[in-house]
Enzyme design. Structure first.
Site, PDB file in Angstrom:
ATOM      1  N   ASP A  29     -35.259 -20.104  -6.995  1.00 50.65           N
ATOM      2  CA  ASP A  29     -34.055 -19.933  -6.951  1.00 50.65           C
ATOM      3  C   ASP A  29     -33.184 -20.638  -5.836  1.00 50.65           C
ATOM      4  OD1 ASP A  29     -31.282 -19.047  -7.166  1.00 50.65           O
ATOM      5  OD2 ASP A  29     -31.956 -16.927  -7.134  1.00 50.65           O
ATOM      6  N   CYS A  45     -33.938 -18.092 -16.399  1.00 52.57           N
ATOM      7  CA  CYS A  45     -33.764 -17.497 -15.172  1.00 52.57           C
ATOM      8  C   CYS A  45     -32.917 -16.352 -14.934  1.00 52.57           C
ATOM      9  CB  CYS A  45     -33.387 -18.827 -14.397  1.00 52.57           C
ATOM     10  SG  CYS A  45     -31.756 -19.552 -14.584  1.00 52.57           S
ATOM     11  N   ASN A  87     -28.862 -18.156 -15.370  1.00 58.50           N
ATOM     12  CA  ASN A  87     -28.493 -19.078 -16.614  1.00 58.50           C
ATOM     13  C   ASN A  87     -27.407 -20.338 -15.853  1.00 58.50           C
ATOM     14  OD1 ASN A  87     -27.538 -19.154 -19.926  1.00 58.50           O
ATOM     15  ND2 ASN A  87     -29.131 -20.585 -18.971  1.00 58.50           N
ATOM     16  N   CYS A 110     -28.373 -22.406 -12.869  1.00 55.50           N
ATOM     17  CA  CYS A 110     -28.904 -23.457 -12.116  1.00 55.50           C
ATOM     18  C   CYS A 110     -30.471 -23.822 -12.599  1.00 55.50           C
ATOM     19  CB  CYS A 110     -29.270 -22.710 -10.511  1.00 55.50           C
ATOM     20  SG  CYS A 110     -27.863 -22.403  -9.737  1.00 55.50           S
ATOM     21  N   ARG A 111     -31.341 -22.816 -12.600  1.00 54.70           N
ATOM     22  CA  ARG A 111     -32.717 -23.547 -13.100  1.00 54.70           C
ATOM     23  C   ARG A 111     -32.905 -23.499 -14.703  1.00 54.70           C
ATOM     24  NH1 ARG A 111     -35.747 -18.825  -9.991  1.00 54.70           N
ATOM     25  NH2 ARG A 111     -33.796 -17.842 -10.481  1.00 54.70           N
ATOM     26  N   SER A 112     -32.306 -22.585 -15.401  1.00 55.96           N
ATOM     27  CA  SER A 112     -32.942 -22.619 -16.669  1.00 55.96           C
ATOM     28  C   SER A 112     -31.828 -23.745 -17.555  1.00 55.96           C
ATOM     29  CB  SER A 112     -32.969 -21.248 -17.411  1.00 55.96           C
ATOM     30  OG  SER A 112     -31.566 -20.740 -17.380  1.00 55.96           O
TER      31      SER A 112
END
Ligand code: 4NP
Length: 159
Positions: free
Chosen positions: A126, A9, A12, A14-16
Protein backbone atom coordinates in the site's frame (compact mmCIF):
# COMPACT_ATOMS: atom_id res chain seq x y z
CA UNK A 1 -17.77 -15.24 -24.15
CA UNK A 2 -15.18 -13.04 -22.50
CA UNK A 3 -13.04 -13.51 -19.42
CA UNK A 4 -13.74 -10.94 -16.72
CA UNK A 5 -11.02 -9.73 -14.37
CA UNK A 6 -11.53 -7.63 -11.23
CA UNK A 7 -8.56 -6.09 -9.40
CA UNK A 8 -9.14 -5.29 -5.72
CA UNK A 9 -7.21 -3.21 -3.17
CA UNK A 10 -8.28 -1.28 -0.09
CA UNK A 11 -9.24 2.16 -1.38
CA UNK A 12 -9.50 1.61 -5.16
CA UNK A 13 -7.54 4.82 -5.69
CA UNK A 14 -3.90 3.59 -5.86
CA UNK A 15 -3.05 -0.05 -6.57
CA UNK A 16 -6.13 -1.55 -8.21
CA UNK A 17 -6.78 1.35 -10.61
CA UNK A 18 -3.11 1.10 -11.61
CA UNK A 19 -3.65 -2.59 -12.31
CA UNK A 20 -6.85 -1.86 -14.25
CA UNK A 21 -5.13 0.71 -16.48
CA UNK A 22 -1.92 -1.23 -17.06
CA UNK A 23 -3.64 -4.56 -17.70
CA UNK A 24 -6.15 -2.92 -20.06
CA UNK A 25 -3.26 -1.38 -22.00
CA UNK A 26 -1.54 -4.77 -22.31
CA UNK A 27 -4.78 -6.50 -23.31
CA UNK A 28 -5.42 -3.87 -26.00
CA UNK A 29 -1.84 -4.19 -27.27
CA UNK A 30 -2.40 -7.95 -27.55
CA UNK A 31 -5.59 -7.36 -29.57
CA UNK A 32 -7.69 -9.08 -26.90
CA UNK A 33 -10.03 -6.26 -25.83
CA UNK A 34 -13.05 -8.20 -27.05
CA UNK A 35 -12.03 -11.29 -25.06
CA UNK A 36 -10.99 -9.86 -21.70
CA UNK A 37 -13.00 -7.34 -19.63
CA UNK A 38 -11.38 -5.46 -16.77
CA UNK A 39 -12.56 -3.56 -13.71
CA UNK A 40 -11.28 -2.62 -10.25
CA UNK A 41 -12.79 -2.04 -6.81
CA UNK A 42 -11.87 -1.48 -3.17
CA UNK A 43 -12.78 -3.38 -0.03
CA UNK A 44 -13.24 -0.02 1.75
CA UNK A 45 -15.89 2.61 1.11
CA UNK A 46 -14.05 5.88 1.84
CA UNK A 47 -13.29 6.88 -1.74
CA UNK A 48 -16.41 5.74 -3.62
CA UNK A 49 -16.94 7.90 -6.72
CA UNK A 50 -13.46 9.47 -6.50
CA UNK A 51 -10.77 9.55 -9.17
CA UNK A 52 -7.50 7.79 -8.41
CA UNK A 53 -5.01 9.48 -6.06
CA UNK A 54 -3.18 12.30 -7.95
CA UNK A 55 0.16 10.59 -7.16
CA UNK A 56 -1.11 7.41 -8.80
CA UNK A 57 -2.40 9.31 -11.85
CA UNK A 58 0.92 11.18 -12.24
CA UNK A 59 3.11 8.10 -11.87
CA UNK A 60 1.06 6.17 -14.43
CA UNK A 61 1.04 9.15 -16.83
CA UNK A 62 4.87 9.04 -16.93
CA UNK A 63 4.47 5.71 -18.72
CA UNK A 64 1.50 6.87 -20.81
CA UNK A 65 -1.28 5.16 -18.86
CA UNK A 66 -4.34 7.37 -18.43
CA UNK A 67 -6.01 6.59 -15.11
CA UNK A 68 -7.80 9.94 -14.72
CA UNK A 69 -11.23 8.76 -15.99
CA UNK A 70 -11.45 5.90 -13.46
CA UNK A 71 -13.77 6.20 -10.45
CA UNK A 72 -13.60 4.20 -7.23
CA UNK A 73 -16.24 1.72 -6.21
CA UNK A 74 -16.58 -0.82 -3.44
CA UNK A 75 -16.42 -4.55 -4.10
CA UNK A 76 -19.48 -6.63 -3.17
CA UNK A 77 -20.47 -10.28 -3.03
CA UNK A 78 -22.36 -9.75 -6.31
CA UNK A 79 -19.02 -9.23 -8.07
CA UNK A 80 -18.27 -12.93 -7.66
CA UNK A 81 -21.24 -13.76 -9.89
CA UNK A 82 -19.71 -11.66 -12.66
CA UNK A 83 -15.92 -11.99 -12.49
CA UNK A 84 -13.88 -15.07 -13.44
CA UNK A 85 -10.78 -13.63 -11.76
CA UNK A 86 -10.84 -11.64 -8.54
CA UNK A 87 -7.30 -10.48 -7.92
CA UNK A 88 -6.22 -9.10 -4.53
CA UNK A 89 -3.25 -6.78 -4.04
CA UNK A 90 -2.39 -7.91 -0.51
CA UNK A 91 -3.26 -10.51 2.09
CA UNK A 92 -5.66 -8.25 3.95
CA UNK A 93 -7.64 -7.65 0.75
CA UNK A 94 -7.61 -11.40 0.13
CA UNK A 95 -8.85 -12.16 3.64
CA UNK A 96 -11.74 -9.71 3.24
CA UNK A 97 -12.62 -11.10 -0.18
CA UNK A 98 -12.59 -14.68 1.11
CA UNK A 99 -15.06 -13.62 3.80
CA UNK A 100 -17.54 -12.37 1.16
CA UNK A 101 -16.88 -15.06 -1.46
CA UNK A 102 -19.98 -17.23 -2.10
CA UNK A 103 -19.41 -20.89 -1.22
CA UNK A 104 -20.10 -21.93 -4.81
CA UNK A 105 -17.68 -19.47 -6.50
CA UNK A 106 -16.04 -21.30 -9.41
CA UNK A 107 -13.61 -18.59 -10.44
CA UNK A 108 -10.10 -17.68 -9.32
CA UNK A 109 -9.59 -15.67 -6.14
CA UNK A 110 -5.94 -15.02 -5.34
CA UNK A 111 -3.02 -12.62 -5.00
CA UNK A 112 -1.84 -10.56 -7.99
CA UNK A 113 1.86 -11.23 -7.42
CA UNK A 114 1.26 -14.97 -7.77
CA UNK A 115 1.50 -14.06 -11.48
CA UNK A 116 4.94 -12.43 -10.96
CA UNK A 117 7.02 -15.18 -9.30
CA UNK A 118 10.25 -13.34 -10.15
CA UNK A 119 9.23 -10.57 -7.69
CA UNK A 120 9.71 -12.97 -4.76
CA UNK A 121 7.00 -11.05 -2.90
CA UNK A 122 3.40 -11.86 -2.07
CA UNK A 123 1.94 -8.40 -1.81
CA UNK A 124 1.76 -5.15 -3.73
CA UNK A 125 2.46 -2.77 -0.83
CA UNK A 126 0.00 0.00 0.00
CA UNK A 127 1.69 3.27 -1.11
CA UNK A 128 -0.91 5.64 0.35
CA UNK A 129 0.96 6.84 3.45
CA UNK A 130 4.47 6.57 1.98
CA UNK A 131 6.70 8.56 -0.36
CA UNK A 132 6.82 8.77 -4.15
CA UNK A 133 9.08 5.72 -4.49
CA UNK A 134 6.18 3.58 -3.29
CA UNK A 135 4.13 4.58 -6.33
CA UNK A 136 6.97 3.68 -8.69
CA UNK A 137 7.34 0.32 -6.96
CA UNK A 138 3.60 -0.35 -7.35
CA UNK A 139 3.74 0.47 -11.06
CA UNK A 140 6.76 -1.79 -11.63
CA UNK A 141 5.13 -4.70 -9.81
CA UNK A 142 1.82 -4.16 -11.59
CA UNK A 143 3.43 -4.11 -15.05
CA UNK A 144 5.20 -7.38 -14.32
CA UNK A 145 2.23 -9.19 -12.77
CA UNK A 146 -0.04 -7.99 -15.59
CA UNK A 147 2.21 -9.71 -18.13
CA UNK A 148 2.04 -12.89 -16.06
CA UNK A 149 -1.73 -12.72 -15.73
CA UNK A 150 -2.20 -12.10 -19.45
CA UNK A 151 0.04 -15.06 -20.26
CA UNK A 152 -1.94 -17.23 -17.82
CA UNK A 153 -5.33 -16.24 -19.29
CA UNK A 154 -4.11 -16.79 -22.86
CA UNK A 155 -2.77 -20.26 -21.97
CA UNK A 156 -5.79 -21.34 -19.95
CA UNK A 157 -8.75 -19.76 -21.73
CA UNK A 158 -7.87 -18.38 -25.15
CA UNK A 159 -5.58 -20.94 -26.80
P1 4NP B 1 -5.12 1.56 -2.34
O1 4NP B 1 -4.42 2.60 -1.34
O2 4NP B 1 -5.75 0.49 -1.47
O3 4NP B 1 -3.99 1.02 -3.15
O4 4NP B 1 -6.13 2.33 -3.14
C1 4NP B 1 -5.11 3.20 -0.29
C2 4NP B 1 -5.91 4.29 -0.51
C3 4NP B 1 -6.55 4.90 0.54
C4 4NP B 1 -6.39 4.43 1.83
C5 4NP B 1 -5.58 3.32 2.04
C6 4NP B 1 -4.96 2.70 1.00
N1 4NP B 1 -7.02 5.07 2.91
O5 4NP B 1 -6.78 4.69 4.07
O6 4NP B 1 -7.82 6.01 2.69
Amino acid sequence: MSIKVLFVCLGNICRSPTAEGVFRHQVEAAGLSQRIQIDSAGTGDWHIGKAPDPRTIDEAAKRDYDLAPLRARQVSAADFAEFDYVIAMDNENLKNLKAMQPADYQGHLGLFLAFAPEENQEEVPDPYYGGPEGFTLVLNMVEEASQGLLHHIKENHLS
